[in-house]
Design an enzyme around this catalytic site. Structure first.
Site, PDB file in Angstrom:
ATOM      1  CE  LYS A 112      -4.520  -1.595   2.225  1.00  0.00           C
ATOM      2  NZ  LYS A 112      -4.844  -1.044   2.712  1.00  0.00           N
ATOM      3  CE  LYS A 194      -5.423  -8.416  -1.825  1.00  0.00           C
ATOM      4  NZ  LYS A 194      -5.573  -7.925  -0.566  1.00  0.00           N
ATOM      5  CE  LYS A 197     -14.050  -3.687   0.173  1.00  0.00           C
ATOM      6  NZ  LYS A 197     -13.874  -3.804   1.461  1.00  0.00           N
TER       7      LYS A 197
HETATM    8  P1  AMP Z   1     -10.940  -5.647   3.250  1.00  0.00           P
HETATM    9  O1  AMP Z   1     -11.791  -5.350   1.560  1.00  0.00           O
HETATM   10  O2  AMP Z   1      -9.721  -5.629   2.843  1.00  0.00           O
HETATM   11  O3  AMP Z   1     -11.918  -5.084   3.794  1.00  0.00           O
HETATM   12  O4  AMP Z   1     -11.190  -7.193   3.191  1.00  0.00           O
HETATM   13  C1  AMP Z   1     -12.482  -8.090   3.392  1.00  0.00           C
HETATM   14  C2  AMP Z   1     -12.488  -9.695   3.566  1.00  0.00           C
HETATM   15  O5  AMP Z   1     -12.750  -9.914   2.122  1.00  0.00           O
HETATM   16  C3  AMP Z   1     -11.229  -9.507   4.412  1.00  0.00           C
HETATM   17  O6  AMP Z   1     -11.047 -11.308   5.467  1.00  0.00           O
HETATM   18  C4  AMP Z   1     -10.599 -10.025   3.966  1.00  0.00           C
HETATM   19  O7  AMP Z   1      -9.360 -10.959   4.150  1.00  0.00           O
HETATM   20  C5  AMP Z   1     -11.192 -10.567   2.417  1.00  0.00           C
HETATM   21  N1  AMP Z   1     -11.151  -9.835   0.921  1.00  0.00           N
HETATM   22  C6  AMP Z   1     -10.535  -9.201   0.334  1.00  0.00           C
HETATM   23  N2  AMP Z   1      -9.815  -9.060  -0.851  1.00  0.00           N
HETATM   24  C7  AMP Z   1      -9.787 -10.422  -0.920  1.00  0.00           C
HETATM   25  C8  AMP Z   1      -9.991 -11.243  -2.532  1.00  0.00           C
HETATM   26  N3  AMP Z   1      -9.616 -10.756  -3.465  1.00  0.00           N
HETATM   27  N4  AMP Z   1     -10.458 -12.815  -1.978  1.00  0.00           N
HETATM   28  C9  AMP Z   1     -11.250 -13.374  -1.395  1.00  0.00           C
HETATM   29  N5  AMP Z   1     -10.599 -13.063  -0.211  1.00  0.00           N
HETATM   30  C10 AMP Z   1     -10.487 -10.866  -0.460  1.00  0.00           C
END
Ligand code: AMP
Ligand code: TRP
Length: 327
Positions: A112, A194, A197
Site C-alpha cells: 500500500k 488479487k 477494492k
Molecule cells: P477488505 O476489503 O480488505 O476490507 O477485506 C475484507 C475481507 O475480504 C477480508 O477477510 C479479506 O481477507 C477478504 N478479501 C479481500 N480481498 C479478497 C480477495 N481478492 N479474495 C478473497 N478474499 C478477499
C-alpha cells in the site's frame, strides 16, 4: 458455550465478489455454529485519505450489504468500529508492545505504501495494532478472513503472547480461519493480482451492487490465455480464477465442472458464469433494495449491536489497563 468469531471489513471502495467469496459468504454459512461479531472498520478506513461524506455513506451501504448477504442480527452482532472507543484505546496500549521490526515486515503495508508514496500516514503503518485490538478485545477464538490477512493474524497472536508473557494471562491468542477455496480471488483484468477494492480499472472486479449487464460484460472481458482446454490449473491463473468463482457460486465439485466444460470454449464458460453470478447476487441485491428503503432501521441494528457487545470490550480494556498500571 459456543466459540466466538470476530471479523472485520473496510467501508472503502466497493465490496466485490472477492470479499464475498473469501470472507462474507463463510461468515454467513457458519453463523449458527458460533457466537459472531462482525465489524465495519471505519477507523481502519481513515488510514488513507477519505471524503467524510462518502465514508459515512459507504459505512451504511456496507452494513446494509452485509445484512442483505445474510448476516442475521439475531445471531450475529454487526457494528461500526468507531462506536466502541475501546478499539482505539486498546490499540494505543498494544502499540507500546509491538516492536517496530514486526510492523516493518508487514507485506500489506509495503504494497500500500508503494502505491501511496508520500501520502502514507503513520496510521497506515500502525494498522495491524488496531486490527489486533479489534480481535483481542472480544477474547476471540476464530477469525475468518481471506489469505491476505494471515500475516496480520500472526502479529495479533504474537502481541497477545508477548503481553501475556510480561503481565500474565490477559489476551486469548486467536486462530485464523482461511478457506481452502476462494481465499484469494484474482482480478478479472489481471489474474496475477488479487481482486482489490482500490483498483481503478472498471473491468477489475464484479461488485455486489453491479447490474446484470455490468456483471455479464465484465466476465466476458476477463483475461484468460491463448490455450483452449478448460480445467483447474494454478499455472493458468485466468481460467483457474473463473473456474474457482464458478465452483463457489454453483456449489458443484471441481470434477463436475471440468466434465461440464470438456470440449467447450472460453466463450461458453464466460457466458454461463456471467449468468451464474447474476443469479447468485440477485437475492442479495433484492434484499439490499428492501432494507435501504428504511435507513433508520439499519442504523438501529448497528447501534443495538454496539450496545450489546460494548461491555465485553470494556472489560478486556480495563483488564489490560490494570495490568499495565494505568489509572
Ligand atoms: P477488505 O476489503 O480488505 O476490507 O477485506 C475484507 C475481507 O475480504 C477480508 O477477510 C479479506 O481477507 C477478504 N478479501 C479481500 N480481498 C479478497 C480477495 N481478492 N479474495 C478473497 N478474499 C478477499
Ligand atoms: N484488515 C482487514 C482487511 O483489510 C479488516 C479488519 C480489520 C479485520 N479488523 C479486523 C479482519 C479484525 C479481521 C479481524 O481485510
Amino acid at each position: 458455550m459456543k466459540k466466538r468469531v470476530f471479523s472485520g471489513i473496510q467501508p472503502t471502495g466497493n465490496i466485490h465478489i472477492g470479499n464475498y467469496l473469501g470472507a462474507v459468504k463463510n461468515w454467513v454459512a457458519s453463523q449458527s455454529e458460533y457466537e459472531n461479531i462482525f465489524c465495519v472498520v471505519d477507523l481502519h478506513a481513515i488510514t488513507v485519505p477519505q471524503d467524510p461524506k462518502a465514508l459515512r455513506q459507504k459505512t451504511r451501504e456496507l452494513a446494509g450489504l452485509l445484512f442483505a448477504a445474510g448476516i442475521d442480527p439475531e445471531q450475529s452482532a454487526l457494528f461500526i468500529q468507531s462506536h466502541i472507543s475501546a478499539h482505539s484505546e486498546l490499540a494505543w496500549i498494544l502499540n507500546c508492545f509491538i516492536p517496530m521490526g514486526w510492523m516493518q515486515r508487514m507485506t500489506q503495508f509495503k504494497e500500500k505504501s508503494e502505491k501511496l508514496k508520500e501520502q502514507v500516514s503513520t496510521g497506515l503503518f500502525d494498522y495491524p495494532a488496531l486490527m489486533a485490538a479489534d480481535i483481542l478485545l472480544y477474547d476471540t477464538d476464530y477469525v475468518p478472513v481471506g489469505e491476505d490477512q494471515k500475516q496480520h493474524l500472526e502479529l495479533t497472536r504474537d502481541v497477545a503472547q508477548r503481553f501475556n508473557a510480561i503481565y500474565g494471562d490477559t489476551f486469548k491468542p486467536p486462530e485464523p480461519v482461511i478457506a481452502k477455496t476462494g481465499a484469494r480471488i484474482m482480478g478479472l483484468d489481471d489474474p496475477t493480482r488479487k481482486m482489490s477494492k482500490s483498483e481503478a480499472d472498471p473491468g477489475h472486479a464484479v461488485n455486489l451492487l453491479d447490474s446484470p449487464r455490468e456483471i455479464i460484460h465484465k466476465i466476458k472481458r476477463a483475461t484468460t490465455d491463448s490455450l483452449k482446454e478448460i480445467r483447474f490449473d494454478e499455472s493458468r491463473p485466468g481460467v483457474n480464477n473463473l473456474l474457482t468463482i464458478y465452483q463457489l457460486f454453483s456449489g458443484l465439485s471441481r470434477e463436475e465442472i471440468a466434465a461440464r466444460y470438456e470440449g467447450k470454449g472460453y466463450g461458453d464458460l464466460k457466458k454461463d458464469l456471467g449468468e451464474l453470478v447474476v443469479e447468485g447476487l440477485r437475492p442479495v441485491q433484492t434484499r439490499y433494495q428492501e432494507l435501504t428503503q428504511d435507513p433508520a432501521y439499519i442504523d438501529s441494528l448497528l447501534v443495538a449491536s454496539a450496545n450489546r457487545i460494548r461491555p465485553i470490550a470494556e472489560r478486556t480494556l480495563r483488564r489490560a489497563q490494570e495490568r499495565v498500571g494505568l489509572g
